[in-house]
Write an enzyme that holds these catalytic residues in place. Structure first.
Site, short mmCIF file in Angstrom:
data_model
loop_
_atom_site.label_atom_id
_atom_site.label_comp_id
_atom_site.label_asym_id
_atom_site.label_seq_id
_atom_site.Cartn_x
_atom_site.Cartn_y
_atom_site.Cartn_z
N SER A 13 9.93 -27.15 -10.47
CA SER A 13 9.95 -28.12 -11.56
C SER A 13 9.14 -29.34 -11.15
CB SER A 13 11.40 -28.54 -11.81
OG SER A 13 11.94 -29.09 -10.61
N ASN A 14 8.50 -29.24 -9.99
CA ASN A 14 7.78 -30.38 -9.42
C ASN A 14 6.27 -30.19 -9.65
OD1 ASN A 14 6.37 -32.01 -7.53
ND2 ASN A 14 8.24 -32.25 -6.34
N GLY A 16 3.82 -32.04 -8.82
CA GLY A 16 3.02 -32.36 -7.62
C GLY A 16 2.87 -31.16 -6.72
N ASP A 70 11.40 -24.80 -0.57
CA ASP A 70 12.30 -25.92 -0.32
C ASP A 70 11.66 -26.76 0.78
OD1 ASP A 70 14.95 -26.95 -1.28
OD2 ASP A 70 15.13 -27.19 0.88
N PHE A 148 7.58 -38.75 -1.38
CA PHE A 148 7.51 -39.71 -0.28
C PHE A 148 6.09 -39.91 0.25
CE2 PHE A 148 11.89 -37.99 -0.08
CZ PHE A 148 12.58 -39.18 -0.25
N ASP A 149 5.09 -39.36 -0.42
CA ASP A 149 3.71 -39.48 0.06
C ASP A 149 3.26 -40.92 0.34
OD1 ASP A 149 3.15 -36.81 0.26
OD2 ASP A 149 2.23 -36.64 -1.72
P1 ITT Z 1 11.54 -27.81 -6.90
O1 ITT Z 1 12.81 -27.60 -6.12
O2 ITT Z 1 11.71 -27.59 -8.35
O3 ITT Z 1 10.37 -27.05 -6.33
P2 ITT Z 1 11.87 -30.51 -5.92
O4 ITT Z 1 11.08 -31.76 -6.11
O5 ITT Z 1 13.32 -30.55 -6.24
O6 ITT Z 1 11.13 -29.37 -6.74
P3 ITT Z 1 12.64 -29.77 -3.20
O7 ITT Z 1 13.97 -29.28 -3.67
O8 ITT Z 1 11.88 -28.91 -2.24
O9 ITT Z 1 11.65 -30.04 -4.43
O10 ITT Z 1 12.85 -31.22 -2.63
C1 ITT Z 1 11.94 -31.74 -1.76
C2 ITT Z 1 11.78 -33.22 -2.01
O11 ITT Z 1 11.13 -33.72 -0.83
C3 ITT Z 1 10.84 -33.49 -3.17
O12 ITT Z 1 11.53 -33.89 -4.31
C4 ITT Z 1 10.02 -34.66 -2.65
O13 ITT Z 1 10.72 -35.81 -2.97
C5 ITT Z 1 10.02 -34.49 -1.15
N1 ITT Z 1 8.79 -33.84 -0.72
C6 ITT Z 1 8.60 -32.54 -0.39
N2 ITT Z 1 7.32 -32.29 -0.11
C7 ITT Z 1 6.68 -33.45 -0.27
C8 ITT Z 1 5.35 -33.85 -0.16
O14 ITT Z 1 4.39 -32.98 0.13
N3 ITT Z 1 5.05 -35.12 -0.38
C9 ITT Z 1 5.99 -36.01 -0.71
N4 ITT Z 1 7.27 -35.75 -0.87
C10 ITT Z 1 7.63 -34.45 -0.66
#
Ligand code: ITT
Length: 192
Positions: A13-14, A16, A70, A148-149
């Protein structure tokens, strides 16, 4: 992938993440497309365990090969927090909350970790991880990327992940490394 050689579904759902997967997959001539399924997420300390469990449940509904990721930010001085709770922490205290927690903290080392679970009906679930070490900046910088980028400076860089484009980030990122490991395996198994 046997059924469709150049396509791979991504459950996320992300936006990015999706953008970065598109960039990464294009390097291999693979087209990534989103699968809009609700991602079930168990609670665990290890992102590998969470990604594997999500894939196993999703496999019951999704017929084509797909990946689910994840990921998390693990800060050494906070004993690995927010780690597997990164999405929740971003939604609640956000980047500024992390900066506040890190005020006056000298050891700013941290790492991003990604676990990508690949699933298809023949191979089952396989998980691949990638990691990038770096430090937490003292203020947010840059408008690119996501999550958090703006506060993560990878080792050997002076810029944050939010100050570079997705191509440059993906070359060294946790996601880039995990995805590369997945692609190598897909090629070695002649799935791709
Ligand atoms: P999906 O589960 O739907 O894929 P999500 O955003 O909830 O999307 P996660 O459960 O994997 O993703 O949570 C990881 C969080 O960590 C994500 O929301 C970001 O805030 C952070 N994160 C992970 N990878 C990152 C990146 O490359 N740059 C910045 N922040 C990141």
């Amino acid at each position: 992938m046997r059924r469709d050689a150049a396509k791979l579904g991504v459950v996320t759902s992300n936006e990015g993440k999706l953008r970065e997967f598109r960039v990464l997959a294009a390097e291999y001539g693979v087209e990534v497309y989103p699968i809009r399924a609700r991602k079930p997420e168990i609670q665990a300390d290890d992102v590998r365990v969470i990604a594997t469990a999500s894939a196993a449940v999703l496999m019951q509904h999704i017929r084509e090969p797909f990946i689910v990721e994840d990921a998390g930010l693990f800060i050494d001085a906070l004993n690995g927090f927010p780690g597997p709770y990164s999405a929740y922490v971003l939604r609640t205290i956000g980047v500024n909350g992390i900066l506040k927690l890190m005020e006056g903290v000298r050891d700013r080392s941290a790492r991003f970790v990604a676990a990508i679970a690949y699933a298809d009906s023949e191979m089952g679930v396989k998980v691949f991880t990638g990691e990038v070490r770096g430090t937490i900046a003292t203020e947010a910088r840059g408008a690119g990327g996501f999550g958090f980028d703006p506060i993560f400076v990878p080792e050997g860089w002076s810029r944050t992940f939010a100050e570079v484009g997705p191509e440059e980030k993906s070359r060294i990122s946790h996601r880039g490394r995990a995805f590369m490991a997945l692609m190598e395996w897909l090629l070695s198994e002649r799935i791709l």
